[in-house]
Design a protein around this motif. Structure first.
Motif, PDB file in Angstrom:
ATOM      1  N   ASP A 133      10.289  22.952  77.353  1.00 57.27           N
ATOM      2  CA  ASP A 133      10.215  23.675  76.082  1.00 57.27           C
ATOM      3  C   ASP A 133      11.570  23.695  75.381  1.00 57.27           C
ATOM      4  O   ASP A 133      11.638  23.642  74.151  1.00 57.27           O
ATOM      5  CB  ASP A 133       9.726  25.109  76.313  1.00 57.27           C
ATOM      6  N   LEU A 134      12.656  23.757  76.166  1.00 56.33           N
ATOM      7  CA  LEU A 134      13.994  23.747  75.579  1.00 56.33           C
ATOM      8  C   LEU A 134      14.275  22.415  74.886  1.00 56.33           C
ATOM      9  O   LEU A 134      14.853  22.385  73.789  1.00 56.33           O
ATOM     10  CB  LEU A 134      15.038  24.001  76.672  1.00 56.33           C
ATOM     11  N   VAL A 135      13.854  21.314  75.498  1.00 62.30           N
ATOM     12  CA  VAL A 135      14.043  19.996  74.877  1.00 62.30           C
ATOM     13  C   VAL A 135      13.258  19.910  73.572  1.00 62.30           C
ATOM     14  O   VAL A 135      13.774  19.436  72.547  1.00 62.30           O
ATOM     15  CB  VAL A 135      13.610  18.877  75.847  1.00 62.30           C
ATOM     16  N   GLN A 136      12.013  20.370  73.589  1.00 61.77           N
ATOM     17  CA  GLN A 136      11.206  20.354  72.366  1.00 61.77           C
ATOM     18  C   GLN A 136      11.841  21.224  71.283  1.00 61.77           C
ATOM     19  O   GLN A 136      11.875  20.852  70.100  1.00 61.77           O
ATOM     20  CB  GLN A 136       9.794  20.840  72.650  1.00 61.77           C
ATOM     21  N   THR A 137      12.369  22.373  71.674  1.00 59.56           N
ATOM     22  CA  THR A 137      13.025  23.260  70.712  1.00 59.56           C
ATOM     23  C   THR A 137      14.256  22.599  70.123  1.00 59.56           C
ATOM     24  O   THR A 137      14.537  22.738  68.919  1.00 59.56           O
ATOM     25  CB  THR A 137      13.408  24.586  71.390  1.00 59.56           C
ATOM     26  N   ALA A 138      15.019  21.874  70.952  1.00 59.46           N
ATOM     27  CA  ALA A 138      16.216  21.189  70.458  1.00 59.46           C
ATOM     28  C   ALA A 138      15.850  20.133  69.418  1.00 59.46           C
ATOM     29  O   ALA A 138      16.547  19.980  68.401  1.00 59.46           O
ATOM     30  CB  ALA A 138      16.967  20.548  71.629  1.00 59.46           C
ATOM     31  N   VAL A 139      14.766  19.402  69.650  1.00 60.46           N
ATOM     32  CA  VAL A 139      14.313  18.406  68.673  1.00 60.46           C
ATOM     33  C   VAL A 139      13.910  19.084  67.368  1.00 60.46           C
ATOM     34  O   VAL A 139      14.286  18.642  66.273  1.00 60.46           O
ATOM     35  CB  VAL A 139      13.135  17.584  69.251  1.00 60.46           C
ATOM     36  N   THR A 140      13.158  20.165  67.484  1.00 59.18           N
ATOM     37  CA  THR A 140      12.751  20.917  66.293  1.00 59.18           C
ATOM     38  C   THR A 140      13.958  21.428  65.528  1.00 59.18           C
ATOM     39  O   THR A 140      14.019  21.353  64.292  1.00 59.18           O
ATOM     40  CB  THR A 140      11.851  22.095  66.692  1.00 59.18           C
ATOM     41  N   LEU A 141      14.948  21.938  66.241  1.00 66.41           N
ATOM     42  CA  LEU A 141      16.142  22.483  65.612  1.00 66.41           C
ATOM     43  C   LEU A 141      16.934  21.395  64.895  1.00 66.41           C
ATOM     44  O   LEU A 141      17.475  21.622  63.800  1.00 66.41           O
ATOM     45  CB  LEU A 141      17.008  23.156  66.678  1.00 66.41           C
TER      46      LEU A 141
END
Length: 289
Positions: A133-141
């Protein structure tokens, strides 16, 4: 005549011990979740649409109507620089609902029971999920930052401080995914996890310094907003991005987190991780016992 033989019951393999084994197992589970995300691209796409809508709506609808202390009245440029750290923080914390729903879905489908039959660290399932989830959040950010640049947001510090600001935002997002993990383990359906993951986030994010200056709130809400861990990270990101205005006091109430936002942001995030990871892992073990 030979004596009848009895077959010993099959036991689940013992998990591998040690920190290295736990890290390896967590990375394997994290990779599994990342592969799943790439096979369901609408998860990423829908996760991008909402924060982009917030950026566009707040920038062009409220940009000229909210006054920022120390800035010219009705300055849209000042509000853009004030706003973006709040939008970024809201985006990383709203990933909590997705984390909770994903874990609740795995529990509902029995996937967690299959993981239990493997020789893996017990906490690896949750750690791997939160890392994915952290990786996905980083992409979104990253995508959201590009959109913010397109609508006129700018930073005024060196690249090291800017990256540190995004690092604090991701740390807060990672901390909140552990709250989502606990919620996902505590409910029976993914739908309940989504609702439970969002219902408390709205007051947390709006009773803060994210979208409007705190000085316009009632006195008791000013204290709540300035001791809000969400506000500490927003203030820290603004400071590291260079989106503050010289001569404007950091705090309206004299709250320590607003006077030292970077340190307060780290303390809040680490404290949330320690507390809710402990509770989530304990809940996971009890739920699968």
């Amino acid at each position: 005549m030979s004596a009848p033989t009895t077959q010993a019951p099959t036991l689940a393999p013992a998990p591998r011990g040690g920190i290295s084994g736990s890290i390896r197992d967590s990375l394997v589970v994290g990779k599994r979740n990342l592969i799943r995300m790439t096979r369901i691209p609408e998860m990423v796409i829908f996760g991008l649409i909402q924060p982009i809508m917030f950026v566009v709506l707040f920038t062009y609808v409220f940009g000229g109507s909210i006054n920022i202390p120390g800035a010219p009245e009705g300055s849209a440029a000042a509000y853009k620089e004030f706003l973006m750290a709040g939008i970024f923080a809201q985006t990383v914390t709203f990933a909590t609902a997705g984390a909770g729903a994903g874990i609740a879905d795995d529990m509902h489908k029995g996937l967690i029971d299959r993981f239990r039959s493997l020789p893996m660290a017990r906490g690896a399932v949750l750690t791997g999920r939160t890392l994915a989830d952290l990786v996905q959040t980083a992409v979104t950010l990253a995508v959201l930052a590009l959109v913010a640049l397109l609508v006129g947001w700018r930073t005024h510090e060196n690249i090291g401080k800017v990256l540190a600001g995004f690092g604090l935002l991701l740390l807060l997002g990672y901390a909140f995914t552990w709250i989502g993990a606990l919620i996902g383990l505590s409910v029976r359906t993914p739908e309940a996890a989504t609702s439970g993951g969002l219902i408390w986030l709205f007051p947390l994010t709006f009773i803060s310094n994210a979208f409007v200056p705190v000085n316009g709130m009632p006195t008791f809400l000013q204290h709540v907003a300035e001791w809000n861990p969400f506000s500490a990270t927003v203030a820290a990101a603004r400071e590291l991005f260079g989106n503050t205005i010289d001569g404007v006091p950091k705090s309206v109430t004299g709250a320590w987190p607003m006077e030292h936002p970077i340190l307060a942001s780290v303390i809040w995030s680490v404290l949330i991780i320690v507390v809710f990871r402990t509770l989530a892992v304990r809940k996971y073990r009890n739920a699968t016992a």
